[in-house]
Design a protein around this motif. Structure first.
Motif, PDB file in Angstrom:
ATOM      1  N   ASN A  82       0.867  -1.014   0.359  1.00 34.40           N
ATOM      2  CA  ASN A  82       0.184   0.319   0.309  1.00 34.40           C
ATOM      3  C   ASN A  82       0.926   1.283  -0.230  1.00 34.40           C
ATOM      4  N   ARG A  91       2.158   3.687   2.533  1.00 36.08           N
ATOM      5  CA  ARG A  91       0.659   4.657   3.090  1.00 36.08           C
ATOM      6  C   ARG A  91       0.134   3.537   4.464  1.00 36.08           C
ATOM      7  N   CYS A  92       1.269   4.390   5.908  1.00 39.67           N
ATOM      8  CA  CYS A  92       0.778   3.105   6.518  1.00 39.67           C
ATOM      9  C   CYS A  92       0.694   4.138   8.475  1.00 39.67           C
ATOM     10  N   SER A 144      -1.704   7.937   5.788  1.00 34.85           N
ATOM     11  CA  SER A 144      -3.228   6.703   4.977  1.00 34.85           C
ATOM     12  C   SER A 144      -4.445   6.953   5.899  1.00 34.85           C
ATOM     13  N   VAL A 196      -7.223  10.829   1.647  1.00 38.17           N
ATOM     14  CA  VAL A 196      -7.263   9.957   2.249  1.00 38.17           C
ATOM     15  C   VAL A 196      -9.354  10.061   3.180  1.00 38.17           C
ATOM     16  N   CYS A 250       1.251   0.120  10.028  1.00 36.01           N
ATOM     17  CA  CYS A 250       1.236  -0.988   9.108  1.00 36.01           C
ATOM     18  C   CYS A 250       0.522  -2.900   9.277  1.00 36.01           C
TER      19      CYS A 250
END
Length: 357
Positions: free
Chosen positions: A149, A235-236, A271, A294, A357
């Motif tokens: 991601n 993106r975490c 995210s 987001v 994540c």
């Protein structure tokens, strides 16, 4: 394996053989099946006008489209509505005898290659995959990005450049910046990522001969190295945010960037943002979510109360919201307790970061 969500699959068939194959598939993979009025059976929906009209209407409503018909017909039908591999759904074509399954569109980003292999396994068909990295048994940067991601600056151009370098025999290194996750005691999901053809780099001070280096990190900067660096940013990172009513959007945006910078986190790693339910219509937070592209996640007082007990109480926040804090319990829930750095408190805004994540 990346397979699109089963409930978002649409199937189109035009012949009795297609109907039979659609029944086999729908028994194993939930989907919405469309066919012509004269072939209509229970469990099928009629075309909304013609096949072309139906596809044009629902093309972007599903994650994947399966066509049981000729490839040429499929190409003509989807041609007016396709845009690019970052927004188009997966498109898979089957012959009505189920001999071949062809990944036609959005093989990597849309998941058509994975879906093609999955369908082929269900019905005993031969999967037809033509993307260069796949046929050369190499990883694809856009697929690795999807597995993580992740994104990068100028993603479209740079992922294409790196994929071309890989299939041309170039040497592309891969470095996992484990230190960027050290604060939350996590590790990158390396074991679930396709890295075929990439050269694993473990020591930046002892680089092998490379044409480019793919650098997986949350950090906002990378070290200077004697090789072109392409930073891939998962993106975490999440942000729990509280703010006073009618706080200017520019203030919240500036403070979020300030908080990310204080932890040396690249803004592209964000995210999601979140807040308490009474803030669900707060203009500044809605604007921020749209600006950052987001989701804006909302938590009720009842859900937040047990978590809020972990954190210092603000009597002002308690009077306004019913709980002693907002940003910290929200970030805690969004990140499963993996908070990063101290909470920012200034100008009527609180921001707490976490990693999910």
């Amino acid at each position: 394996m990346n397979i699109v969500k089963p409930e978002s699959v649409a199937l189109f068939c035009l012949t009795p053989g297609g109907i039979r194959l659609a029944k086999r598939l729908s028994a194993r993979l939930p989907m919405t099946c469309f066919t012509s009025q004269n072939l209509l059976e229970p469990g099928f929906e009629p075309f909304r006008g013609t096949l072309s009209q139906t596809v044009a209407e629902i093309f972007h409503q599903y994650s994947a489209l399966i066509f049981i018909c000729a490839t040429g017909l499929t190409v003509r039908v989807i041609a007016p509505v396709i845009k690019d591999k970052f927004s188009d759904p997966a498109v898979v074509v089957l012959d009505d005898q189920g001999h071949h399954a062809i990944s036609l569109l959005s093989g990597h980003m849309g998941g058509a290659n994975a879906l093609t292999r999955y369908i082929a396994g269900l019905i005993g068909a031969a999967p037809v995959i033509t993307t260069a990295t796949d046929v050369n048994q190499l990883a694809a940067v856009d697929m690795l990005a999807q597995q993580l991601n992740a994104t990068m600056t100028d993603f479209r151009e740079n992922s294409k450049k790196l994929n071309q370098l890989l299939v041309s025999g170039g040497k592309v290194g891969l470095f996992w910046d484990r230190s960027s996750l050290a604060a939350v005691k996590m590790h990158w999901p390396e074991e679930y990522c396709d890295t075929r053809g990439l050269i694993l780099v473990t020591d930046l001070d002892d680089l092998p001969e490379l044409d480019a280096l793919l650098y997986v990190s949350l950090r906002d900067t990378v070290p200077a190295l004697p090789v072109p660096i392409y930073k891939l940013i998962p993106r975490c990172v999440v942000a729990g945010i509280g703010c006073r009513r009618d706080t200017p959007p520019s203030t919240v945006s500036r403070l979020l960037n300030q908080q990310l910078a204080s932890q040396h986190i690249d803004p592209l790693a964000l995210s999601a943002i979140g807040s308490v339910s009474i803030k669900q219509d707060e203009p500044a937070l809605r604007h921020l979510a749209n600006q950052c592209c987001v989701p804006f996640e909302i938590y009720s007082i009842e859900v937040l109360k047990p978590v809020a007990a972990r954190f210092p109480v603000s009597e002002f926040v308690r009077r306004v919201t019913g709980i002693g804090s907002v940003s910290q319990p929200v970030a805690w829930l969004m990140s499963n307790g993996r908070l990063v750095g101290d909470t920012l408190r200034t100008q009527g805004v609180t921001i707490t970061l976490g990693v999910a994540c």
